[in-house]
Write an enzyme that holds these catalytic residues in place. Sequence first.
Site, PDB file in Angstrom:
ATOM      1  N   ARG A 188       0.819  -1.211   0.000  1.00 39.60           N
ATOM      2  CA  ARG A 188       0.000   0.000   0.000  1.00 39.60           C
ATOM      3  C   ARG A 188       0.856   1.266   0.000  1.00 39.60           C
ATOM      4  O   ARG A 188       0.513   2.263   0.628  1.00 39.60           O
ATOM      5  CB  ARG A 188      -0.956   0.016   1.203  1.00 39.60           C
ATOM      6  CG  ARG A 188      -1.922  -1.144   1.260  1.00 39.60           C
ATOM      7  CD  ARG A 188      -2.878  -1.181   0.074  1.00 39.60           C
ATOM      8  NE  ARG A 188      -3.687  -2.380   0.141  1.00 39.60           N
ATOM      9  CZ  ARG A 188      -3.331  -3.544  -0.401  1.00 39.60           C
ATOM     10  NH1 ARG A 188      -2.198  -3.648  -1.072  1.00 39.60           N
ATOM     11  NH2 ARG A 188      -4.117  -4.595  -0.298  1.00 39.60           N
ATOM     12  N   SER A 267     -11.382  -0.408   3.248  1.00 41.39           N
ATOM     13  CA  SER A 267     -10.573  -0.677   4.433  1.00 41.39           C
ATOM     14  C   SER A 267      -9.992   0.630   4.962  1.00 41.39           C
ATOM     15  O   SER A 267      -9.210   1.285   4.277  1.00 41.39           O
ATOM     16  CB  SER A 267      -9.447  -1.656   4.104  1.00 41.39           C
ATOM     17  OG  SER A 267      -9.972  -2.890   3.662  1.00 41.39           O
ATOM     18  N   GLU A 371      -5.559   4.195   6.048  1.00 41.75           N
ATOM     19  CA  GLU A 371      -5.251   4.101   4.626  1.00 41.75           C
ATOM     20  C   GLU A 371      -5.729   5.332   3.850  1.00 41.75           C
ATOM     21  O   GLU A 371      -5.003   5.820   2.987  1.00 41.75           O
ATOM     22  CB  GLU A 371      -5.862   2.833   4.028  1.00 41.75           C
ATOM     23  CG  GLU A 371      -5.485   2.592   2.594  1.00 41.75           C
ATOM     24  CD  GLU A 371      -5.839   1.196   2.111  1.00 41.75           C
ATOM     25  OE1 GLU A 371      -5.883   1.005   0.876  1.00 41.75           O
ATOM     26  OE2 GLU A 371      -6.068   0.304   2.933  1.00 41.75           O
TER      27      GLU A 371
END
Length: 379
Positions: A188, A267, A371
């Site tokens: 990520r 998420s 995130e």
Amino acid sequence: MSGDARRRLTGTGAAGGARPARSRTLERVQELHDAPLAPLTTFRLGGPAARLRTATTDEEVVAAVREADAAGTPLLIVGGGSNLVIADEGFQGTALRIATAGFELDGTRLELAAGENWSDAVARTVEAGLAGIECLAGIPGSAGATPIQNVGAYGQEVSATITDVVAYDRRADETVTIPNSECGFSYRHSRFKADPSRYVVLRVRFELEDAGGLSAPLKYAETARVLGVEPGDRVSAQTARETVLKLRAGKGMVLDPEDHDTWSAGSFFTNPILDEEEFAAFTVRVAERLGSDVAAPAFPGEDGRTKTSAAWLIDRAGFTKGYGTGPARISTKHTLALTNRGDASTADLLALAREVRDGVREAFGVTLVNEPVTVGCAL
């Protein structure tokens, strides 16, 4: 490769580094003042932008960025809005919405304009009989965001298929092509995320696989189990895509305006990756809280570290599905999604996020990292 797999949609801006005719280009950029940003995000949260511009070609994107930089105006790049948390006060600068279009498929080589809808692009590659991104179906947002986050799900990451990224380098004032090896991809993460004020992604290029309509080897155990095969097996790429869409929908991860469980950024926290000492301390905390017979999820991570599950941590810390009594709550379908139940504010969302983050840290000594990108606010 069949003829159907070779298709070209035109009407896109040039990806080269030539300077645009500034005045003529900017005349074509749609501009609004005191413009709501909430409708441009999947959270449907946040205040207005002082100025909102919409660019439909690469040339317009570069011209608008150059103008903002020359004037010293704060600039917010908006793509699909699926990874943004914008302050209730809004953004006191120029928000530039990237609405460029372009899907170009030549054999197994795919080039997407940054504004292309990602989920639609995945569907089209599967229809063309290609493999490599079929398990990334249903992820909301635009193609330009995929290299920034190194988007991944169900055993696939875009870093495995991206060949290079075309971006406007604001520091050098030129359009550059950055090969995969220089993108700094990790879990990520990428060089684009590490230095968010430098690059504006214009185009993303991929090398996919002509597997005769089959998927890439399945890497995610849940997907393989649902399909009744073993990890490493291949199935129809279309079947893999449809299966992932069903799995995501069951977790509230496919956008549906009528389902508040999808009013989220997917998420909200990334899975923690722990070094040897951190993982040992974490294991002790798990035993103390849950018993010595309970083992936390553990997967091989990068550089010899261990990845564990953020969703598992959140649930075991007491934040179960549907947690919360206010307008921002944990999804009823997945503990990793924080949601707007319809009338939440960004302040409501952040309060919930802090409660979850702090609760997990108190329970297990692990600090979760958000995130989504926060704009004008922070956890």
